[in-house]
Motif scaffolding. Structure first.
Motif, PDB file in Angstrom:
ATOM      1  N   UNK A   1       0.840  -1.198   0.000  1.00 28.07           N
ATOM      2  CA  UNK A   1       0.000   0.000   0.000  1.00 28.07           C
ATOM      3  C   UNK A   1       0.876   1.249   0.000  1.00 28.07           C
ATOM      4  N   UNK A   2       0.381   2.326  -0.554  1.00 32.61           N
ATOM      5  CA  UNK A   2       1.180   3.558  -0.558  1.00 32.61           C
ATOM      6  C   UNK A   2       1.364   4.072   0.863  1.00 32.61           C
ATOM      7  N   UNK A   3       2.487   4.689   1.108  1.00 36.32           N
ATOM      8  CA  UNK A   3       2.762   5.265   2.429  1.00 36.32           C
ATOM      9  C   UNK A   3       2.055   6.613   2.507  1.00 36.32           C
ATOM     10  N   UNK A   4       0.904   6.620   3.166  1.00 36.20           N
ATOM     11  CA  UNK A   4       0.118   7.836   3.293  1.00 36.20           C
ATOM     12  C   UNK A   4       0.002   8.165   4.770  1.00 36.20           C
ATOM     13  N   UNK A   5       0.391   9.356   5.160  1.00 35.67           N
ATOM     14  CA  UNK A   5       0.316   9.789   6.546  1.00 35.67           C
ATOM     15  C   UNK A   5      -1.093  10.292   6.812  1.00 35.67           C
ATOM     16  N   UNK A   6      -1.764   9.704   7.816  1.00 36.72           N
ATOM     17  CA  UNK A   6      -3.108  10.167   8.154  1.00 36.72           C
ATOM     18  C   UNK A   6      -3.092  11.112   9.363  1.00 36.72           C
ATOM     19  N   UNK A   7      -1.924  11.338   9.934  1.00 41.43           N
ATOM     20  CA  UNK A   7      -1.723  12.246  11.055  1.00 41.43           C
ATOM     21  C   UNK A   7      -2.500  11.836  12.300  1.00 41.43           C
ATOM     22  N   UNK A   8      -2.935  10.582  12.375  1.00 44.20           N
ATOM     23  CA  UNK A   8      -3.626  10.086  13.559  1.00 44.20           C
ATOM     24  C   UNK A   8      -2.654  10.059  14.733  1.00 44.20           C
ATOM     25  N   UNK A   9      -3.153  10.370  15.926  1.00 41.81           N
ATOM     26  CA  UNK A   9      -2.316  10.386  17.117  1.00 41.81           C
ATOM     27  C   UNK A   9      -1.948   8.948  17.480  1.00 41.81           C
ATOM     28  N   UNK A  10      -0.664   8.639  17.624  1.00 43.38           N
ATOM     29  CA  UNK A  10      -0.244   7.266  17.944  1.00 43.38           C
ATOM     30  C   UNK A  10      -0.752   6.825  19.315  1.00 43.38           C
TER      31      UNK A  10
ATOM     32  N   UNK B   1      -7.498   4.611  28.857  1.00 43.68           N
ATOM     33  CA  UNK B   1      -6.834   4.859  30.142  1.00 43.68           C
ATOM     34  C   UNK B   1      -7.209   6.188  30.772  1.00 43.68           C
ATOM     35  N   UNK B   2      -7.454   7.221  29.929  1.00 42.36           N
ATOM     36  CA  UNK B   2      -7.564   8.572  30.475  1.00 42.36           C
ATOM     37  C   UNK B   2      -8.843   9.314  30.099  1.00 42.36           C
ATOM     38  N   UNK B   3      -9.585   8.842  29.100  1.00 42.79           N
ATOM     39  CA  UNK B   3     -10.841   9.496  28.735  1.00 42.79           C
ATOM     40  C   UNK B   3     -10.684  10.714  27.841  1.00 42.79           C
ATOM     41  N   UNK B   4      -9.494  10.954  27.334  1.00 45.80           N
ATOM     42  CA  UNK B   4      -9.260  12.059  26.406  1.00 45.80           C
ATOM     43  C   UNK B   4      -9.073  11.448  25.015  1.00 45.80           C
ATOM     44  N   UNK B   5      -9.810  11.987  24.055  1.00 47.69           N
ATOM     45  CA  UNK B   5      -9.709  11.469  22.689  1.00 47.69           C
ATOM     46  C   UNK B   5      -8.753  12.361  21.897  1.00 47.69           C
ATOM     47  N   UNK B   6      -7.568  11.832  21.610  1.00 51.64           N
ATOM     48  CA  UNK B   6      -6.567  12.533  20.809  1.00 51.64           C
ATOM     49  C   UNK B   6      -6.741  12.056  19.373  1.00 51.64           C
ATOM     50  N   UNK B   7      -7.097  12.986  18.471  1.00 50.71           N
ATOM     51  CA  UNK B   7      -7.457  12.589  17.111  1.00 50.71           C
ATOM     52  C   UNK B   7      -6.287  12.668  16.143  1.00 50.71           C
ATOM     53  N   UNK B   8      -5.841  13.859  15.866  1.00 51.45           N
ATOM     54  CA  UNK B   8      -4.788  14.024  14.866  1.00 51.45           C
ATOM     55  C   UNK B   8      -4.050  15.325  15.108  1.00 51.45           C
ATOM     56  N   UNK B   9      -2.956  15.492  14.396  1.00 48.47           N
ATOM     57  CA  UNK B   9      -2.186  16.726  14.519  1.00 48.47           C
ATOM     58  C   UNK B   9      -0.944  16.654  13.669  1.00 48.47           C
ATOM     59  N   UNK B  10      -0.063  17.591  13.917  1.00 50.20           N
ATOM     60  CA  UNK B  10       1.180  17.639  13.137  1.00 50.20           C
ATOM     61  C   UNK B  10       2.330  16.925  13.850  1.00 50.20           C
ATOM     62  N   UNK B  11       2.052  16.332  15.000  1.00 49.59           N
ATOM     63  CA  UNK B  11       3.077  15.607  15.743  1.00 49.59           C
ATOM     64  C   UNK B  11       3.915  16.471  16.671  1.00 49.59           C
ATOM     65  N   UNK B  12       3.633  17.764  16.730  1.00 47.23           N
ATOM     66  CA  UNK B  12       4.435  18.669  17.561  1.00 47.23           C
ATOM     67  C   UNK B  12       3.832  18.925  18.933  1.00 47.23           C
ATOM     68  N   UNK B  13       2.581  18.549  19.171  1.00 49.71           N
ATOM     69  CA  UNK B  13       1.983  18.659  20.499  1.00 49.71           C
ATOM     70  C   UNK B  13       1.756  17.242  20.999  1.00 49.71           C
TER      71      UNK B  13
ATOM     72  N   UNK C   1       5.981  25.522  16.666  1.00 48.64           N
ATOM     73  CA  UNK C   1       4.516  25.543  16.660  1.00 48.64           C
ATOM     74  C   UNK C   1       3.992  24.120  16.635  1.00 48.64           C
ATOM     75  N   UNK C   2       2.684  23.991  16.912  1.00 47.30           N
ATOM     76  CA  UNK C   2       2.060  22.674  16.879  1.00 47.30           C
ATOM     77  C   UNK C   2       0.561  22.794  16.754  1.00 47.30           C
ATOM     78  N   UNK C   3      -0.061  21.675  16.336  1.00 42.02           N
ATOM     79  CA  UNK C   3      -1.513  21.606  16.228  1.00 42.02           C
ATOM     80  C   UNK C   3      -1.969  20.218  16.646  1.00 42.02           C
ATOM     81  N   UNK C   4      -3.037  20.174  17.439  1.00 40.12           N
ATOM     82  CA  UNK C   4      -3.592  18.902  17.894  1.00 40.12           C
ATOM     83  C   UNK C   4      -5.111  19.001  17.895  1.00 40.12           C
ATOM     84  N   UNK C   5      -5.744  18.050  17.230  1.00 41.95           N
ATOM     85  CA  UNK C   5      -7.197  17.922  17.239  1.00 41.95           C
ATOM     86  C   UNK C   5      -7.542  16.865  18.285  1.00 41.95           C
TER      87      UNK C   5
END
Length: 180
Positions: free
Chosen positions: A52-61, A69-81, A117-121
């Motif tokens: 499959x092609x290497x496509x970054x979906x920016x999903x939070x690892x 474990x914590x009840x916080x839903x980390x969706x996606x971002x640029x990896x800097x936060x 800088x950073x972005x996190x959804x």
């Protein structure tokens, strides 16, 4: 000069023998695998054969485990936060009614920004306070169809969500953007 010529000839012969051996082995494999002992034709590649092609979906690892474990839903971002254990000097976000859900921090979540800088959804319900680090912080929060934006200065404690709402309605933190 003769020794150089001899070395070139010996190298060429050795290379030819090595390649012939590999080609012969491959041909023997195909002949043995083909019905009737005849050489098999090479298999045509199909879409299933290609990776499959290497496509970054920016999903939070590890987002699913963090949510469990914590009840916080980390969706996606640029990896800097990045969500990290709390310590002084980090971006801290506080949410109500998380004592049962968040066994680690009881509703206290800390983040670090790598780079300028950073972005996190994300989704963090009932967010009510934020302590900024040495970054400016832009928050997007929602309550139903209403959106509130908070632009926070570096190094400050800030009321957000229900603490800034005249009706004291809970707001869900949806996005964090940081910048120097």
């Amino acid at each position: 000069m003769r020794s150089i010529t001899k070395m070139v000839i010996v190298g060429a012969v050795a290379g030819t023998v090595a390649v012939s051996g590999v080609v012969g082995a491959v041909a023997a494999d195909r002949t043995a695998a083909a019905p009737g002992g005849t050489a098999a034709a090479p298999k045509a590649l199909t879409a299933d054969d290609t990776p499959p092609p290497a496509v970054e979906d920016f999903a939070y690892p590890g987002a699913d485990q963090i949510f469990a474990d914590r009840g916080i839903r980390l969706k996606s971002g640029d990896g800097h936060i990045v969500l990290v254990p709390c310590a002084p000097g980090l971006l801290e976000v506080d949410a109500r009614n998380m004592a049962e859900t968040d066994k680690v921090g009881g509703g206290r979540f800390c983040f670090t920004t790598t780079g300028t800088s950073g972005r996190l959804s994300l989704e963090l319900p009932s967010t009510y306070a934020v302590s900024t680090s040495d970054y400016s912080v832009h928050l997007v929060m929602v309550n139903g169809t209403e959106t509130k934006i908070h632009d926070l200065k570096p190094g400050t404690w800030n009321k957000v969500g229900e603490l800034t709402d005249p009706q004291q309605r809970p707001f869900t933190l949806m996005e964090i953007t940081t910048s120097k």
